[in-house]
Motif scaffolding. Structure first.
Motif, PDB file in Angstrom:
ATOM      1  N   VAL A   1      62.277  42.071  27.712  1.00  0.00           N
ATOM      2  CA  VAL A   1      60.914  41.350  28.504  1.00  0.00           C
ATOM      3  C   VAL A   1      60.439  40.211  27.055  1.00  0.00           C
ATOM      4  O   VAL A   1      60.076  40.624  26.248  1.00  0.00           O
ATOM      5  N   GLN A   2      60.596  39.054  27.915  1.00  0.00           N
ATOM      6  CA  GLN A   2      60.348  37.943  26.847  1.00  0.00           C
ATOM      7  C   GLN A   2      58.809  37.423  27.257  1.00  0.00           C
ATOM      8  O   GLN A   2      58.126  37.264  28.305  1.00  0.00           O
ATOM      9  N   GLY A   3      57.835  37.822  26.211  1.00  0.00           N
ATOM     10  CA  GLY A   3      56.519  37.655  26.501  1.00  0.00           C
ATOM     11  C   GLY A   3      55.778  38.244  25.342  1.00  0.00           C
ATOM     12  O   GLY A   3      56.016  38.672  24.414  1.00  0.00           O
ATOM     13  N   TRP A   4      54.324  37.820  25.496  1.00  0.00           N
ATOM     14  CA  TRP A   4      53.253  38.527  24.694  1.00  0.00           C
ATOM     15  C   TRP A   4      52.897  39.777  25.289  1.00  0.00           C
ATOM     16  O   TRP A   4      52.158  39.758  26.240  1.00  0.00           O
ATOM     17  N   ALA A   5      52.953  40.943  24.391  1.00  0.00           N
ATOM     18  CA  ALA A   5      52.582  42.146  25.138  1.00  0.00           C
ATOM     19  C   ALA A   5      50.898  42.529  24.433  1.00  0.00           C
ATOM     20  O   ALA A   5      50.785  42.140  23.484  1.00  0.00           O
ATOM     21  N   THR A   6      50.184  43.220  25.252  1.00  0.00           N
ATOM     22  CA  THR A   6      48.643  43.379  25.133  1.00  0.00           C
ATOM     23  C   THR A   6      48.631  44.897  25.565  1.00  0.00           C
ATOM     24  O   THR A   6      48.847  45.218  26.589  1.00  0.00           O
ATOM     25  N   PHE A   7      47.878  45.875  24.818  1.00  0.00           N
ATOM     26  CA  PHE A   7      47.806  47.160  25.276  1.00  0.00           C
ATOM     27  C   PHE A   7      46.501  47.100  26.345  1.00  0.00           C
ATOM     28  O   PHE A   7      45.584  46.474  26.073  1.00  0.00           O
ATOM     29  N   ARG A   8      46.824  47.787  27.297  1.00  0.00           N
ATOM     30  CA  ARG A   8      45.932  48.190  28.298  1.00  0.00           C
ATOM     31  C   ARG A   8      45.085  49.521  27.795  1.00  0.00           C
ATOM     32  O   ARG A   8      44.097  49.948  27.835  1.00  0.00           O
ATOM     33  N   ASP A   9      46.182  50.528  27.410  1.00  0.00           N
ATOM     34  CA  ASP A   9      45.616  51.850  27.146  1.00  0.00           C
ATOM     35  C   ASP A   9      47.074  52.246  26.354  1.00  0.00           C
ATOM     36  O   ASP A   9      47.868  51.551  26.002  1.00  0.00           O
ATOM     37  N   GLY A  10      46.939  53.439  25.901  1.00  0.00           N
ATOM     38  CA  GLY A  10      47.985  54.141  25.120  1.00  0.00           C
ATOM     39  C   GLY A  10      49.362  54.327  25.580  1.00  0.00           C
ATOM     40  O   GLY A  10      50.395  54.562  24.659  1.00  0.00           O
ATOM     41  N   LYS A  11      49.617  54.079  27.025  1.00  0.00           N
ATOM     42  CA  LYS A  11      50.831  54.260  27.705  1.00  0.00           C
ATOM     43  C   LYS A  11      51.188  53.137  28.246  1.00  0.00           C
ATOM     44  O   LYS A  11      52.310  53.050  28.906  1.00  0.00           O
ATOM     45  N   THR A  12      50.168  52.305  28.443  1.00  0.00           N
ATOM     46  CA  THR A  12      50.461  50.820  29.378  1.00  0.00           C
ATOM     47  C   THR A  12      50.287  49.455  28.428  1.00  0.00           C
ATOM     48  O   THR A  12      49.062  49.368  27.775  1.00  0.00           O
TER      49      THR A  12
END
Length: 465
Positions: A115-126
């Motif tokens: 997956v191309q893009g910037w990841a940001t944590f929503r919680d510890g599993k998402t």
């Protein structure tokens, strides 16, 4: 908003991340990897690989320039020469592009979804990933943080204009007439020596009393000698203070407390790297930290169950091969295998001229650890292969316990000694003793014979010195 689920999510496709994802895929783990830039991370795109390409080009140009100056004893003569740095950079970019495609192909072969893009944590599993087509939500049973590191920016020398990081240095279209390098570590000296060979007048500014402080003084002595031969000025105990008003000089404070200027077209800042822990939403999962790094155990587990961290974001040594080894281990743990981090040595290499290799403990560290030790050192001046390569300046050194001769550390400095790092690392991992190295037949003529001779020297009966 699209949503997908997977067993393993890897954030970052640098050396640690992509190796982790590939190995997990090979083991049948449903894996997704997220990367904002190109696969391969800093190492492949703006670090290890491109810098070595530039160093090689500089080495070749330097050899020819040496011959053109009538100083070579081999009888080779050449005429005037020029360097088209734009073409050199294009060649370097071609290598990077091929390796980018190679990594992408390996991920696909292992059935890893990218997956191309910037990841940001929503919680510890998402995590949420901002992609070109919108927000992608990824739910994962296990997450691996492999976000890497970035060059440290000095507040009084922010990147921009004439002030550059190693990233910009590897993309210059022409060789600077005058280059100031702030920081005498391995990155600064590797690139500084390369540009000096290409014709730049290089000045290294280091606040500490000596350069390459991660290596002992005896090991770095041949490098200092070569810096002098290349006309590189090394200013020790000198602090960088900022950029001149006109932007054409580096302002410094000398060891005597005097203000001075170092005229430069470009100022390369290489004062270290920092872990990339911001912008990913890590504050939402509240991981324990070890200073500025993410705290991990001997299995790369963080303080939160189901979250691992590998590579530069977890601390020193910030080396691609360390990240790769951690990534492979974590993938196997996630797949249910029993693994832990139990490495005797992680070889460190400095690609200066000559090169430096260090694995295991230094003599000083070995004394503190084991008490009485044995040291064997063999000079390349007595090695036939080194002589035929005009690389006599340097040596191999082994450090072992005095009581049972167990190898504790191995160091070398010399032309091309980076290729000996595998033998050094293997010897330490296998728990080799001096007699094991001395009794192993080393091919002649090779520089690797220096390893055997150093072991023989420590045992008291070197053959060729």
């Amino acid at each position: 908003m699209k949503e997908i689920s997977c067993k393993l999510l890897v954030i970052g496709a640098g050396p640690g991340g992509y190796v982790c994802a590939i190995r997990a895929g090979q083991l049948g783990v449903d894996t997704v990897i997220v990367e904002f830039g190109k696969p391969g991370g800093t190492c492949l795109n703006v670090g290890c690989i491109p810098s070595k390409a530039l160093i090689h080009a500089a080495e070749e140009f330097g050899k020819i320039a040496h011959i053109a100056g009538g100083k070579d004893p081999l009888g080779i003569k050449v005429g005037a020469l020029t360097l088209d740095l734009t073409k050199t950079i294009a060649w370097k970019d071609g290598i990077v592009s091929r390796l980018n495609s190679g990594v992408a192909g390996l991920l696909k072969k292992a059935k890893v979804k990218t997956v191309q893009g910037w990841a940001t944590f929503r919680d510890g599993k998402t995590v949420e990933v901002e992609t070109e087509t919108g927000t992608q939500v990824i739910h994962a049973e296990t997450v691996v943080i492999a976000t890497g590191s970035a060059p440290v920016e000095l507040p009084f020398l922010p990147f921009g204009g004439p002030v550059i990081s190693s990233t910009e240095a590897l993309a210059l279209s022409e060789v600077p007439e005058k280059l100031a390098v702030v920081g005498g570590g391995y990155i600064g000296l590797e690139l500084g020596m390369a540009f000096a060979k290409m014709g730049a007048k290089v000045t290294v500014v280091e606040a500490l009393p000596r350069v390459l402080t991660q290596y002992d003084a005896e090991l770095t002595r041949p490098v200092l000698k070569r810096l002098g031969e290349l006309g590189v000025e090394v200013m020790l105990g000198v602090k960088a203070k900022g950029l001149s008003t006109k932007g054409d000089a580096l302002l410094v404070e000398t060891a005597e407390g005097m203000n001075a200027k170092v005229t430069a077209d470009r100022i390369l800042v290489t004062v270290g790297r920092k872990p990339l822990t911001e912008g990913w939403g890590l504050e939402r999962i509240d991981l324990d930290m070890a200073g500025k790094f993410i705290r991990i155990d001997d299995q790369c587990r963080t303080s939160m169950r189901g979250i691992f961290a590998i590579g530069d974001v977890t601390g020193e040594p910030m080396l691609a091969h360390r990240a790769m080894a951690q990534g492979e281990m974590v993938a196997e743990i996630v797949a249910g295998h029993k693994r832990s981090w139990d490495k005797r040595a992680i070889p460190a290499i400095c690609f200066t001229d000559p090169e430096l290799v260090a694995a295991g403990l230094t003599p000083e560290e070995a004394k503190a650890f084991a008490g009485e030790i044995k040291i064997g050192q063999f000079p390349f001046a007595a090695n036939g292969r080194a002589m035929t390569k005009q690389g006599e300046d340097g040596f191999v050194r082994v450090v072992a316990r005095a009581d049972n001769h167990l190898l504790l550390g191995i160091q070398a400095v010399g032309q091309g000694v980076s290729e000996l790092s595998a033998a050094f690392g293997l010897a330490l991992e296998m728990g080799a003793r001096l007699e094991d190295i001395a009794g192993t037949i080393h091919a002649h003529p090779t520089q690797g014979e220096g390893f055997q001779e150093a072991a023989l020297k420590a045992l008291g009966h070197a053959l060729h010195v």
